[in-house]
Design an enzyme around this catalytic site. Structure first.
Site, PDB file in Angstrom:
ATOM      1  N   GLU A 269       0.805  -1.229  -0.042  1.00  0.00           N
ATOM      2  CA  GLU A 269      -0.065  -0.153   0.090  1.00  0.00           C
ATOM      3  C   GLU A 269       0.934   1.000  -0.025  1.00  0.00           C
ATOM      4  O   GLU A 269       1.520   1.668   0.829  1.00  0.00           O
ATOM      5  CB  GLU A 269      -0.929  -0.087   1.326  1.00  0.00           C
ATOM      6  CG  GLU A 269      -2.112   0.670   1.156  1.00  0.00           C
ATOM      7  CD  GLU A 269      -2.211   1.901   1.841  1.00  0.00           C
ATOM      8  OE1 GLU A 269      -1.787   2.921   1.275  1.00  0.00           O
ATOM      9  OE2 GLU A 269      -2.148   2.034   3.195  1.00  0.00           O
ATOM     10  N   CYS A 303      -1.903   8.943   2.528  1.00  0.00           N
ATOM     11  CA  CYS A 303      -1.672   8.417   1.243  1.00  0.00           C
ATOM     12  C   CYS A 303      -2.947   8.937   0.272  1.00  0.00           C
ATOM     13  O   CYS A 303      -2.692   8.639  -1.033  1.00  0.00           O
ATOM     14  CB  CYS A 303      -1.422   7.009   1.226  1.00  0.00           C
ATOM     15  SG  CYS A 303      -2.627   5.880   1.854  1.00  0.00           S
TER      16      CYS A 303
HETATM   17  C1  UN1 Z   1      -3.126   5.935   4.549  1.00  0.00           C
HETATM   18  O1  UN1 Z   1      -3.009   7.033   4.619  1.00  0.00           O
HETATM   19  O2  UN1 Z   1      -2.185   5.237   4.552  1.00  0.00           O
HETATM   20  O3  UN1 Z   1      -8.902   6.718   3.519  1.00  0.00           O
HETATM   21  C2  UN1 Z   1      -4.396   5.218   4.885  1.00  0.00           C
HETATM   22  C3  UN1 Z   1      -8.112   7.305   4.431  1.00  0.00           C
HETATM   23  C4  UN1 Z   1      -7.917   6.500   5.936  1.00  0.00           C
HETATM   24  C5  UN1 Z   1      -6.805   5.633   5.515  1.00  0.00           C
HETATM   25  C6  UN1 Z   1      -5.506   6.280   4.735  1.00  0.00           C
HETATM   26  N1  UN1 Z   1      -8.906   5.755   6.104  1.00  0.00           N
HETATM   27  O4  UN1 Z   1      -7.891   8.408   4.435  1.00  0.00           O
END
Ligand code: UN1
Length: 517
Positions: A269, A303
């Site tokens: 990820e 992310c």
């Molecule tokens: C991340 O930034 O690695 O969708 C995860 C989202 C959160 C998870 C982000 N539920 O922004």
């Protein structure tokens, strides 16, 4: 624990979370075996030292693996619904400690307290999801082509799952992996980011409590600490059939190569470069909320953060003005103060990358419409606070193609049909999250169609961040292709076995082959 910050109830939070001594919790309760260098965790909120953690040496790692291997032998024989009961108890403890853990997340990572609580809520939600799933690890049954034969498939645990997590979601992403891996019968070895090791210790303490209360070995949940070199222990280790890694694309490529080289599985990820397409039929108010939260939430360090707004030329000025006006309302400061929207970046290296990105966008011909800048003075002593910035740019600028983990939002203009916006949206290396703001059904469906967004997540009238745990989370291309949390993401934590049983006195061969003796 030394030089503890005293403000904002952090002392109390650490006490509730059982984070006591400077060397605590480097592994599975095998603390005496932690002999590596010390990592110091400084809060980006006020620059104070939160605590020190010893890193895991190769010898410590071997102790951890022994504990994990032996715990797996017990854990895998427990019926899955009973493992679910343990995860239920873990979720209950998280409910009890939500405020303390949310506060620590906020203090060690820098995201707003509300977002810290939200992150712990994601942990609680994935536990609930996993509990239900513990009774639903279904395989299929098939009709055998041979008489008197039965055929079915079943899922068995993989063994030891390695989890490498990033600083930006210091607790939730671990729990997405572990809650599922646990109900599947796996045990986990976790290397949290070296930027947020205290969060790792706090989670380990909560898990250890649950295992102790149920007379289960603590090795079901193991913690190792350190930088990429400690991560390498796992990527190179054939005793770890699956490595789940969250972080940069650069890191993911190294992990993927190493793990694939020994034919292990990896779940990646990685980076995103997420865009919201704003069409002439968009609801401007909703667009502004989605875009601003997406771009400045967690100070642009998700992310899933919104990095690009792809706006139709006919409404470009209107959207630009609305977003720029909204930025004027943003309050930047201590994230534990609930009046503030935006906290600090994780560290001064991140601040430098932010400043560098602003310099580059101007060099490439961009135009800063919200200037940004590094904040200093009272309340900003840590040197990690920056002003969210907005730049008008072109889709093919190098800096626009690049994921800068900071609150920098690029405004891009498109003309003509929604297809043109989709092309711009897809013309980046990353493929995590995407969104379209429109009330036009044709545009929305086009965006979701096979010719539409190439991302793992594609939303209509919702921003790019804040995904629910019930869906599979992850993305394509440079994002790494992995899927975590909801839907059928559990399958990667298990090995599938096909079973054919012959209950006759004959041994007919498949495909009608005759082999008479
Ligand atoms: C991340 O930034 O690695 O969708 C995860 C989202 C959160 C998870 C982000 N539920 O922004």
């Amino acid at each position: 624990m030394s030089a503890m910050a005293t403000s904002f109830g952090i002392d109390k939070a650490l006490e509730i979370l059982g984070v006591k001594t400077i060397n605590e919790g480097t592994s599975t309760g095998l603390n005496n075996f932690s002999n590596g260098d010390i990592i110091e965790s400084y809060s980006p909120v006020d620059g104070h030292l939160i605590g020190k953690v010893k890193t895991t040496t190769k010898a410590d790692y071997e102790e951890v693996m022994t504990a994990a291997s032996s715990a797996f032998k017990t854990w895998r024989t427990m019926p899955a619904p009973q493992r679910g009961e343990i995860v239920r108890q873990f979720g209950e403890k998280l409910r009890e400690k939500k405020e303390a853990l949310g506060k620590l997340v906020s203090y060690e990572m820098g995201k707003s307290y509300q977002e810290g609580l939200g992150e712990v809520q994601e942990m609680i939600d994935i536990c609930d999801f996993a509990v239900g799933l513990s009774r639903q690890l279904h395989g299929l049954t098939m009709h055998s082509e041979r008489p008197g034969h039965r055929m079915y498939e079943q899922y068995h645990p993989l063994g030891i799952v390695g989890v490498i997590s990033a600083f930006n979601f210091p607790v939730a992403v671990w729990s997405w992996n572990t809650a599922l891996a646990w109900i599947c019968g796996d045990v986990c070895v976790w290397k949290p980011s070296e930027k947020t090791p205290i969060c790792g210790i706090a989670c380990q303490n909560i898990a250890a409590e649950v295992f102790a209360e149920n007379n289960l070995p603590e090795g079901i949940s193991c913690l190792i600490n350190g930088d990429y070199k400690v991560g390498e222990f796992m990527t190179k280790d054939t005793r770890i059939p699956l490595v789940s890694a969250t972080g940069s694309t650069r890191m993911g490529k190294i992990v993927a190569k190493e793990v694939a080289g020994r034919l292990g599985k990896s779940l990646l990820e990685l980076g995103g470069n997420n865009a919201i397409i704003v069409t002439p039929d968009a609801d401007i108010k909703m667009t502004v909320i989605g875009a601003v939260f997406g771009a400045v939430g967690t100070a642009g360090q998700r992310c899933t953060s919104t990095r690009r707004l792809i706006i139709h030329e006919s409404i470009y000025n209107k959207v630009k003005t609305a977003v720029v006006d909204a930025y004027k309302q943003l309050r930047i400061g201590n994230p534990l103060d609930e009046n503030n929207h935006v906290g600090p970046l994780i560290d001064t290296d991140a601040v430098n990358m932010y400043s560098e990105a602003l310099k580059k966008v101007v060099e490439e011909g961009g135009n800063l419409v919200v200037e940004g800048g590094v904040l200093s003075g009272e309340g900003y002593e840590s040197g990690c606070y920056v002003k969210p910035a907005i730049a008008e740019a072109k889709p093919d600028f190098k800096i626009v193609q690049h994921e800068t983990f900071a609150p920098v939002l690029y405004l891009l203009k498109y003309s003509g049909d929604v297809e043109n916006a989709i092309d711009i949206q897809n013309e980046v290396a990353q493929g995590l999250s995407s969104a379209i703001m429109t009330n036009n059904l044709r545009e929305a469906e086009r965006f979701l169609s096979v010719q539409g967004s190439d991302c793992g997540i594609a939303n209509v009238n919702i921003g790019t961040s804040g995904a629910e745990i019930g869906g599979a989370f992850g993305g394509e291309k440079d994002t790494g292709g992995g899927r975590e949390s909801g839907s059928d993401a559990w399958k990667i934590y298990m090995r599938r076995q096909t079973n054919t049983i012959n209950y006759t006195t004959e041994l007919p061969l498949a495909q009608g082959i005759k082999f008479d003796l």
